[in-house]
Write an enzyme that holds these catalytic residues in place. Structure first.
Site, PDB file in Angstrom:
ATOM      1  N   ASN A  10      17.100   5.546   9.393  1.00 32.38           N
ATOM      2  CA  ASN A  10      18.326   5.732   7.862  1.00 32.38           C
ATOM      3  C   ASN A  10      18.447   4.246   7.267  1.00 32.38           C
ATOM      4  O   ASN A  10      19.143   2.689   8.330  1.00 32.38           O
ATOM      5  CB  ASN A  10      19.577   6.064   8.160  1.00 32.38           C
ATOM      6  CG  ASN A  10      20.315   6.285   7.223  1.00 32.38           C
ATOM      7  OD1 ASN A  10      20.110   5.216   5.466  1.00 32.38           O
ATOM      8  ND2 ASN A  10      22.181   6.215   6.823  1.00 32.38           N
ATOM      9  N   LYS A  12      19.131   2.554   4.771  1.00 34.54           N
ATOM     10  CA  LYS A  12      20.287   2.558   3.848  1.00 34.54           C
ATOM     11  C   LYS A  12      20.100   1.215   2.893  1.00 34.54           C
ATOM     12  O   LYS A  12      18.561   1.231   2.440  1.00 34.54           O
ATOM     13  CB  LYS A  12      21.502   2.131   4.201  1.00 34.54           C
ATOM     14  CG  LYS A  12      21.948   2.625   6.068  1.00 34.54           C
ATOM     15  CD  LYS A  12      23.797   2.397   6.342  1.00 34.54           C
ATOM     16  CE  LYS A  12      23.378   3.341   7.852  1.00 34.54           C
ATOM     17  NZ  LYS A  12      24.818   2.581   8.110  1.00 34.54           N
ATOM     18  N   HIS A  92      26.359  11.546   3.524  1.00 41.60           N
ATOM     19  CA  HIS A  92      26.672  10.335   4.671  1.00 41.60           C
ATOM     20  C   HIS A  92      27.746   9.647   4.236  1.00 41.60           C
ATOM     21  O   HIS A  92      28.391   9.619   3.332  1.00 41.60           O
ATOM     22  CB  HIS A  92      25.424   9.080   4.945  1.00 41.60           C
ATOM     23  CG  HIS A  92      25.578   8.106   5.733  1.00 41.60           C
ATOM     24  ND1 HIS A  92      26.626   7.097   5.177  1.00 41.60           N
ATOM     25  CD2 HIS A  92      25.065   7.928   6.918  1.00 41.60           C
ATOM     26  CE1 HIS A  92      26.764   5.950   6.116  1.00 41.60           C
ATOM     27  NE2 HIS A  92      25.324   7.202   7.457  1.00 41.60           N
ATOM     28  N   GLU A  94      28.979   6.622   4.031  1.00 38.46           N
ATOM     29  CA  GLU A  94      28.963   5.942   2.494  1.00 38.46           C
ATOM     30  C   GLU A  94      28.950   6.443   1.571  1.00 38.46           C
ATOM     31  O   GLU A  94      29.572   5.729   0.608  1.00 38.46           O
ATOM     32  CB  GLU A  94      28.065   4.751   3.347  1.00 38.46           C
ATOM     33  CG  GLU A  94      28.151   3.932   5.001  1.00 38.46           C
ATOM     34  CD  GLU A  94      27.368   3.306   4.818  1.00 38.46           C
ATOM     35  OE1 GLU A  94      26.287   3.755   5.011  1.00 38.46           O
ATOM     36  OE2 GLU A  94      27.058   2.815   6.593  1.00 38.46           O
ATOM     37  N   GLU A 167      28.797  11.660  13.394  1.00 36.99           N
ATOM     38  CA  GLU A 167      29.016  10.594  12.915  1.00 36.99           C
ATOM     39  C   GLU A 167      29.647   9.987  12.956  1.00 36.99           C
ATOM     40  O   GLU A 167      30.742  10.157  11.552  1.00 36.99           O
ATOM     41  CB  GLU A 167      27.407   9.849  11.441  1.00 36.99           C
ATOM     42  CG  GLU A 167      26.301   9.810  11.963  1.00 36.99           C
ATOM     43  CD  GLU A 167      25.758   8.608  10.323  1.00 36.99           C
ATOM     44  OE1 GLU A 167      24.627   8.539  11.761  1.00 36.99           O
ATOM     45  OE2 GLU A 167      26.362   8.824   9.645  1.00 36.99           O
ATOM     46  N   GLY A 173      27.804   1.364  12.735  1.00 34.66           N
ATOM     47  CA  GLY A 173      27.766  -0.094  12.692  1.00 34.66           C
ATOM     48  C   GLY A 173      28.633  -1.396  12.585  1.00 34.66           C
ATOM     49  O   GLY A 173      28.686  -2.574  12.673  1.00 34.66           O
ATOM     50  N   SER A 212      25.431   3.524  16.003  1.00 34.41           N
ATOM     51  CA  SER A 212      25.511   2.930  17.149  1.00 34.41           C
ATOM     52  C   SER A 212      24.755   3.471  17.980  1.00 34.41           C
ATOM     53  O   SER A 212      24.448   2.444  19.335  1.00 34.41           O
ATOM     54  CB  SER A 212      26.841   1.852  17.828  1.00 34.41           C
ATOM     55  OG  SER A 212      27.825   1.062  16.131  1.00 34.41           O
TER      56      SER A 212
HETATM   57  P1  PGA Z   1      24.187   2.997  12.903  1.00 33.11           P
HETATM   58  O1  PGA Z   1      24.751   3.485  11.295  1.00 33.11           O
HETATM   59  O2  PGA Z   1      23.535   3.428  13.423  1.00 33.11           O
HETATM   60  O3  PGA Z   1      23.902   0.981  12.124  1.00 33.11           O
HETATM   61  O4  PGA Z   1      25.735   2.877  12.946  1.00 33.11           O
HETATM   62  C1  PGA Z   1      24.074   5.041  11.795  1.00 33.11           C
HETATM   63  C2  PGA Z   1      23.759   5.567   9.990  1.00 33.11           C
HETATM   64  O5  PGA Z   1      25.043   4.984   9.671  1.00 33.11           O
HETATM   65  O6  PGA Z   1      23.342   6.391   9.944  1.00 33.11           O
END
Ligand code: PGA
Length: 250
Positions: A10, A12, A92, A94, A167, A173, A212
């Site tokens: 992903n 983003k 997601h 976010e 998630e 992150g 992560s």
């Molecule tokens: P990350 O993000 O691997 O940077 O923790 C995962 C995600 O948001 O899909």
């Protein structure tokens, strides 16, 4: 029988034409892998990435629930498919947080994407407060029950085109990852919800872990029961970081 693993990057809001070389490098190795691999890119890159990596699964990161209309700045699932996308992420955290997306909105998006012929990665996950209050399983189970696609979109074979991605918001992150016992407990609960929704066909839908995931922890996470792959953010931007995760799944 264990499901074939799926590793999805992903990107983003990262990536311009200069980064197509990374897509190409990832697709070349992914093509020789025994697991499924996909990259969900910014919409501006989808068509060029499809041309740069023919046959490799490129996806979007969101879609609107409507086919078309007065929705400035939005993209329909049919538009993603027309650009060559084979899948899309929906729900997601976010987008749930920054765009106020509810479970009902996410369900409508998932249904629209399936009807447009796309595969769907449907994201769910709890906040740190919910985890610390001992409510993670209840909260995530309620999210998945309310956002799984049903109706016409779920008629016939859909679970194979549907993956859910667990998630935990506090793991995205941050470099923090739940214990393998906590991941196992959540994925077992999610498998139950899929079977409750779709019957035995719910055993064919892959359940990804996200938050992560890195080359250094991927093998341990993939060894957990009912972890059928990963959704990877930061570590998917460079082939050198992403391919070790693909190798751990293969
Ligand atoms: P990350 O993000 O691997 O940077 O923790 C995962 C995600 O948001 O899909």
């Amino acid at each position: 029988m264990a499901l074939k693993k799926l590793v999805v990057g992903n990107w983003k809001m990262h990536g311009t034409s200069a980064d197509l070389a990374e897509v190409n490098a990832i697709s070349l190795t992914a093509g020789t892998s025994t697991c499924d691999v996909a990259l969900c890119l910014p919409a501006t890159l989808i068509e060029r990435a499809v041309r740069a990596a023919p046959g490799f699964a490129i996806g979007g990161q969101d879609c609107h629930a409507a086919d078309k209309g007065a929705h400035t700045g939005d993209l329909s699932a049919a538009m993603l498919a027309d650009a060559g996308a084979m899948l899309t992420i929906v729900g997601h955290s976010e987008r749930r947080e920054a765009h106020g997306e509810t479970d009902a909105v996410i369900r409508a998006k998932a249904e629209a994407a399936l009807l447009a012929g796309l595969s769907v990665i449907l994201c769910i996950g709890e906040s740190l407060d919910m985890r610390e209050a001992g409510q993670a399983i209840a909260v995530v189970s309620a999210q998945v029950d309310a956002s799984l696609p049903h109706g016409e979109a779920a008629a016939g074979g859909v679970p194979q085109r549907l993956a859910i991605a667990y998630e935990p918001i506090w793991a995205i992150g941050t470099g923090k990852v739940p214990s393998t016992a906590d991941i196992a407990e959540m994925h077992a609960a999610l498998r139950q919800r899929l079977v409750a929704a779709y019957g035995d066909a719910g055993r064919q839908a892959r359940i990804l872990y996200g938050g992560s995931v890195k080359g250094s922890n991927a093998a341990e996470i993939f060894a957990v029961a009912d972890v059928d792959g990963a959704l990877v953010g930061g570590a998917s931007l460079k082939a050198a970081d992403f391919l070790p995760i693909v190798a751990a799944a293969a």
